[in-house]
Design a protein around this motif. Sequence first.
Motif, mmCIF file in Angstrom:
data_model
loop_
_atom_site.group_PDB
_atom_site.id
_atom_site.type_symbol
_atom_site.label_atom_id
_atom_site.label_comp_id
_atom_site.label_asym_id
_atom_site.label_seq_id
_atom_site.Cartn_x
_atom_site.Cartn_y
_atom_site.Cartn_z
ATOM 1 N N VAL A 4 0.566 -0.986 0.258
ATOM 2 C CA VAL A 4 -0.366 -0.109 0.034
ATOM 3 C C VAL A 4 1.399 1.088 -0.071
ATOM 4 O O VAL A 4 1.712 1.351 0.099
ATOM 5 C CB VAL A 4 -1.293 -0.006 1.021
ATOM 6 N N ARG A 5 0.382 2.492 -0.438
ATOM 7 C CA ARG A 5 1.366 3.989 -0.157
ATOM 8 C C ARG A 5 0.804 4.652 0.868
ATOM 9 O O ARG A 5 -0.776 4.520 0.931
ATOM 10 C CB ARG A 5 1.190 4.069 -1.748
ATOM 11 N N LEU A 6 0.930 5.176 0.918
ATOM 12 C CA LEU A 6 0.846 6.458 2.076
ATOM 13 C C LEU A 6 1.821 7.851 1.082
ATOM 14 O O LEU A 6 2.459 7.690 0.924
ATOM 15 C CB LEU A 6 1.248 6.561 4.125
ATOM 16 N N GLU A 7 0.572 8.492 1.359
ATOM 17 C CA GLU A 7 0.804 10.048 0.862
ATOM 18 C C GLU A 7 0.548 11.335 1.453
ATOM 19 O O GLU A 7 -0.429 11.211 1.318
ATOM 20 C CB GLU A 7 0.786 9.697 -1.081
ATOM 21 N N GLY A 8 0.754 12.246 1.174
ATOM 22 C CA GLY A 8 1.043 14.044 1.661
ATOM 23 C C GLY A 8 1.719 14.133 2.258
ATOM 24 O O GLY A 8 2.903 13.988 2.134
ATOM 25 N N ALA A 9 1.716 15.127 3.457
ATOM 26 C CA ALA A 9 2.597 15.233 3.764
ATOM 27 C C ALA A 9 2.850 15.076 5.110
ATOM 28 O O ALA A 9 2.348 14.535 6.264
ATOM 29 C CB ALA A 9 2.236 17.172 4.954
ATOM 30 N N LEU A 10 4.281 13.708 4.848
ATOM 31 C CA LEU A 10 4.153 13.266 6.584
ATOM 32 C C LEU A 10 5.523 13.436 7.048
ATOM 33 O O LEU A 10 6.303 13.073 6.076
ATOM 34 C CB LEU A 10 4.713 11.288 5.770
ATOM 35 N N ALA A 11 4.722 13.698 8.186
ATOM 36 C CA ALA A 11 6.675 14.008 9.383
ATOM 37 C C ALA A 11 6.665 13.427 9.638
ATOM 38 O O ALA A 11 6.395 12.188 10.452
ATOM 39 C CB ALA A 11 5.637 15.263 10.151
ATOM 40 N N PRO A 12 7.668 12.345 10.696
ATOM 41 C CA PRO A 12 8.485 11.753 11.285
ATOM 42 C C PRO A 12 7.826 12.223 12.200
ATOM 43 O O PRO A 12 7.753 13.468 13.377
ATOM 44 C CB PRO A 12 9.964 12.050 11.510
ATOM 45 N N VAL A 13 7.945 11.128 13.537
ATOM 46 C CA VAL A 13 7.882 11.683 15.148
ATOM 47 C C VAL A 13 9.382 11.481 15.210
ATOM 48 O O VAL A 13 10.092 10.524 15.338
ATOM 49 C CB VAL A 13 7.166 10.418 15.835
ATOM 50 N N LEU A 14 10.053 12.328 15.271
ATOM 51 C CA LEU A 14 11.746 12.603 15.536
ATOM 52 C C LEU A 14 11.519 12.248 17.540
ATOM 53 O O LEU A 14 10.850 11.615 18.472
ATOM 54 C CB LEU A 14 12.203 14.135 16.166
ATOM 55 N N ARG A 15 12.676 11.802 17.429
ATOM 56 C CA ARG A 15 12.853 10.628 18.722
ATOM 57 C C ARG A 15 14.821 11.136 19.225
ATOM 58 O O ARG A 15 15.085 11.681 18.386
ATOM 59 C CB ARG A 15 13.278 9.126 18.332
ATOM 60 N N THR A 16 15.003 10.783 20.068
ATOM 61 C CA THR A 16 16.343 11.233 20.851
ATOM 62 C C THR A 16 17.305 10.268 21.336
ATOM 63 O O THR A 16 16.483 8.764 21.883
ATOM 64 C CB THR A 16 16.277 11.725 22.316
ATOM 65 N N ASP A 17 18.511 10.326 20.261
ATOM 66 C CA ASP A 17 19.305 9.608 20.922
ATOM 67 C C ASP A 17 20.307 9.748 21.847
ATOM 68 O O ASP A 17 19.366 10.416 22.600
ATOM 69 C CB ASP A 17 20.602 9.298 19.347
ATOM 70 N N SER A 18 21.054 8.544 21.886
ATOM 71 C CA SER A 18 21.880 8.493 23.442
ATOM 72 C C SER A 18 22.564 9.799 23.233
ATOM 73 O O SER A 18 23.034 10.057 24.495
ATOM 74 C CB SER A 18 22.778 7.476 23.634
ATOM 75 N N MET A 19 22.807 10.554 22.710
ATOM 76 C CA MET A 19 23.240 12.266 22.946
ATOM 77 C C MET A 19 22.881 13.001 23.555
ATOM 78 O O MET A 19 23.137 13.422 23.349
ATOM 79 C CB MET A 19 24.604 12.130 21.645
ATOM 80 N N GLY A 20 21.520 12.272 23.608
ATOM 81 C CA GLY A 20 20.967 14.025 23.613
ATOM 82 C C GLY A 20 19.711 14.630 22.397
ATOM 83 O O GLY A 20 19.311 15.495 22.355
#
Length: 396
Positions: free
Chosen positions: A293-309
Amino acid sequence: MRSRDVGLLGLGVLCAVVVSIGAGGCQPEGNTRPPGWSGGPEGTAGQGGSGAGTASAGDGGRRDDEGEGATATTGSAGGGGGGTEDPPAARVATIEEITTGVVARDTVVELKGVVAMSQKFFIDDTRSGACLWGVFLSSPNLTETAANSGILAVSRSEASTDENGGVVCPSLENASAGDPFPDDVAPGDVLDIVGETTFFSSSSCSDACGDLDCNDESDPPETADTCRQDCGASPELVAQSAVGQYQVEWIKSVTRTGHVEAPKPHVLTAEEVMKLSSPTATEFFHAWGGVKVRLEGALAPVLRTDSMGEEVVVGAYGNIHLEGGPVQVGDKIYYIGGAQSACYRGPIYSDVNVVFNRVDGFLYNNFCIWSLQPANKCTDIDPPSEDCVTDALMCP
């Protein structure tokens, strides 16, 4: 568990993937074996996370009665191994008949003229010492994918062992898998397949999480917090689901008869995207599981925090989470640990302000998480991974 740099999706199977039989918690990223994992109660083939190095990616949903009534699939590409008894006669069936329950589970079937929708990829090992390989299939004569038109086919080959007795599966980058599917199977290949209908459903997926939408703000806070803790999830990540997936497993033979243009992926509506994000949308997942299937549109990621903050687009286990559900996007199909080619490594997105225009992928139950799994990081994601552009990658 993968060892990888933050911001990359992962590295998959080494020249030989060494898979231990350790157990792990049920992670939101879907890359370790849930506690008490023993495969589906229906006797099914299952999904693991992307195996890497010496980390176990799960048990692959082995049958608890493995070996009884099963035909070994240790033959080379294009053919299967043989058991000691003649298998039952195959019933000619369609993918729709399997995914709608017209054909019962544990039935030997022949699928004629189905279309490969993905390359072959490594799923996992089993406790009995087999390597599991997957290929997504589509019903024939389609220009666009549709409900109940796709399914995951799971084949097997015999694993080897290392000096410590660990299970070793070959790397598809430079070795033959040894299962019935041709190693070079590609989207658009027309196939005749004989296998057995199964249903992946693991009792290890927590009922508390499977029956509760962890992202539903209407749930009592204490209940939602408990669910997130049980699932190993945080509020912005997807919840695990107990909804299972139809499959064709125990592949006995594969015959390639031609090549056609693969159907284009169905564009999910806003309503369908919300169902994709719900861990309890049984009817939706039974209809669309295994379908591209396909997702389309303005797809913003959910940002995560890495081990360095630092904020990152790609999580530690190689998953991207998109807002609007959220929806988990993984690298299960194209990821090969220790690969030399960047095609088999995870995508790179260093710009935390990136917005995706399109993501194509297969709906796949990967260790209790229904996720979207692209087959190619350069063509199934827009914008593509940064290394696709800088290295001018032409990935299969």
